[in-house]
Design a protein around this motif. Structure first.
Motif, PDB file in Angstrom:
ATOM      1  N   LEU A 167       2.401   1.736  -3.520  1.00  0.00           N
ATOM      2  CA  LEU A 167       1.391   2.231  -4.469  1.00  0.00           C
ATOM      3  C   LEU A 167       1.047   3.686  -4.206  1.00  0.00           C
ATOM      4  CD1 LEU A 167      -1.078  -0.756  -4.913  1.00  0.00           C
ATOM      5  CD2 LEU A 167       0.571   0.155  -6.546  1.00  0.00           C
ATOM      6  N   GLU A 168       0.911   4.054  -2.948  1.00  0.00           N
ATOM      7  CA  GLU A 168       0.604   5.446  -2.620  1.00  0.00           C
ATOM      8  C   GLU A 168       1.758   6.359  -3.028  1.00  0.00           C
ATOM      9  OE1 GLU A 168      -0.712   5.769   1.443  1.00  0.00           O
ATOM     10  OE2 GLU A 168      -2.364   4.371   1.088  1.00  0.00           O
ATOM     11  N   ALA A 169       2.986   5.915  -2.831  1.00  0.00           N
ATOM     12  CA  ALA A 169       4.136   6.720  -3.231  1.00  0.00           C
ATOM     13  C   ALA A 169       4.189   6.889  -4.750  1.00  0.00           C
ATOM     14  CB  ALA A 169       5.431   6.078  -2.728  1.00  0.00           C
ATOM     15  N   CYS A 170       3.830   5.824  -5.464  1.00  0.00           N
ATOM     16  CA  CYS A 170       3.859   5.884  -6.931  1.00  0.00           C
ATOM     17  C   CYS A 170       2.710   6.713  -7.502  1.00  0.00           C
ATOM     18  CB  CYS A 170       3.782   4.476  -7.522  1.00  0.00           C
ATOM     19  SG  CYS A 170       5.262   3.495  -7.250  1.00  0.00           S
ATOM     20  N   SER A 171       1.558   6.699  -6.831  1.00  0.00           N
ATOM     21  CA  SER A 171       0.383   7.379  -7.383  1.00  0.00           C
ATOM     22  C   SER A 171       0.103   8.725  -6.732  1.00  0.00           C
ATOM     23  CB  SER A 171      -0.851   6.490  -7.239  1.00  0.00           C
ATOM     24  OG  SER A 171      -1.165   6.309  -5.874  1.00  0.00           O
ATOM     25  N   GLY A 172       0.631   8.938  -5.529  1.00  0.00           N
ATOM     26  CA  GLY A 172       0.428  10.203  -4.866  1.00  0.00           C
ATOM     27  C   GLY A 172      -0.883  10.347  -4.131  1.00  0.00           C
ATOM     28  N   VAL A 173      -1.683   9.286  -4.082  1.00  0.00           N
ATOM     29  CA  VAL A 173      -2.959   9.331  -3.362  1.00  0.00           C
ATOM     30  C   VAL A 173      -3.110   8.058  -2.544  1.00  0.00           C
ATOM     31  CG1 VAL A 173      -4.138  10.818  -5.016  1.00  0.00           C
ATOM     32  CG2 VAL A 173      -4.210   8.354  -5.323  1.00  0.00           C
ATOM     33  N   SER A 174      -4.143   8.001  -1.714  1.00  0.00           N
ATOM     34  CA  SER A 174      -4.308   6.825  -0.867  1.00  0.00           C
ATOM     35  C   SER A 174      -5.715   6.243  -0.960  1.00  0.00           C
ATOM     36  CB  SER A 174      -4.013   7.187   0.587  1.00  0.00           C
ATOM     37  OG  SER A 174      -4.948   8.134   1.036  1.00  0.00           O
ATOM     38  N   GLY A 175      -5.843   5.048  -0.440  1.00  0.00           N
ATOM     39  CA  GLY A 175      -7.152   4.412  -0.304  1.00  0.00           C
ATOM     40  C   GLY A 175      -7.746   3.959  -1.616  1.00  0.00           C
ATOM     41  N   GLN A 178       0.832  -1.198   0.000  1.00  0.00           N
ATOM     42  CA  GLN A 178       0.000   0.000   0.000  1.00  0.00           C
ATOM     43  C   GLN A 178       0.873   1.258   0.000  1.00  0.00           C
ATOM     44  OE1 GLN A 178      -2.896  -0.081   3.130  1.00  0.00           O
ATOM     45  NE2 GLN A 178      -4.134   1.506   2.174  1.00  0.00           N
ATOM     46  N   ALA A 179       1.939   1.250   0.782  1.00  0.00           N
ATOM     47  CA  ALA A 179       2.837   2.409   0.839  1.00  0.00           C
ATOM     48  C   ALA A 179       3.513   2.657  -0.509  1.00  0.00           C
ATOM     49  CB  ALA A 179       3.885   2.202   1.932  1.00  0.00           C
ATOM     50  N   LEU A 188      -6.926   5.336  -5.800  1.00  0.00           N
ATOM     51  CA  LEU A 188      -5.632   5.280  -6.484  1.00  0.00           C
ATOM     52  C   LEU A 188      -5.779   5.826  -7.898  1.00  0.00           C
ATOM     53  CD1 LEU A 188      -4.313   1.815  -5.297  1.00  0.00           C
ATOM     54  CD2 LEU A 188      -3.378   4.046  -4.742  1.00  0.00           C
TER      55      LEU A 188
END
Length: 176
Positions: A41-49, A38-39, A52
């Motif tokens: 993916l969030e770092a790669c996309s810039g958003v959370s939850g 999850q971390a 994405l």
């Protein structure tokens, strides 16, 4: 080397689940079985939850048995028209994590009700070899990838635990 063998197993697992119509990837696990992924993916996309920034596939982390989340998951399955639109990753180092077992059972039961035996082709267990989940996966006809014995759950993001869902989400594993 061990890294090359790991990448071959990950690539094979991803190839068995990836399709041009893949819309939803469910990562069913808690703690180290999903937080590292999850971390990244969030770092790669810039958003959370849920939001994405990757239009396809959507990665959904099932890490709690909270009814609102399970209801949202059930609703998301209703719009699927083929099993190729979904991949279910059951991740538990011990193979007996309560939340993973419970969420996996609910999710797979819904997929089997919708798609019958074809649902099994879209489930992958990532766990210790010979764990309860490994044995269940073998009997259910799900694909399996072992977590190396020496890799603890909280350090597993660069094992199949993280690499499979990251690859399905479009992360370039070689660059990572």
């Amino acid at each position: 080397s061990d890294d090359e063998v790991l990448m071959q197993r990950v690539i094979a697992a991803v190839a068995s689940l990836r399709s041009s119509s893949l819309r939803l990837v469910f990562v069913v696990g808690i703690g180290g079985s999903n937080l590292g992924t999850q971390a990244v993916l969030e770092a790669c996309s810039g958003v959370s939850g849920w939001a994405l920034a990757v239009p396809r596939p959507q990665v959904v982390f099932l890490d709690t048995t909270e009814s609102a989340l399970l209801q949202a998951v059930a609703e998301s399955l209703e719009v699927l028209s083929a099993p190729e639109e979904v991949a279910v990753l059951l991740i538990s180092k011990s193979g007996a994590t309560t939340e993973t077992v419970a969420n996996g059972a609910v999710l797979i039961a819904k997929l089997e009700a919708k798609f019958g035996g074809r649902a099994a082709e879209h489930v992958l267990a990532i766990t210790d070899e010979n764990s309860a989940l490994w044995v269940l996966a073998q009997s259910a006809g799900w694909a399996r990838v072992a977590i190396p014995v020496q890799v603890g759950g909280r350090y597993s993001v660069l094992s199949a635990v993280g690499l499979v869902p990251l690859a399905l989400a479009g992360v370039d594993l070689a660059a990572l």
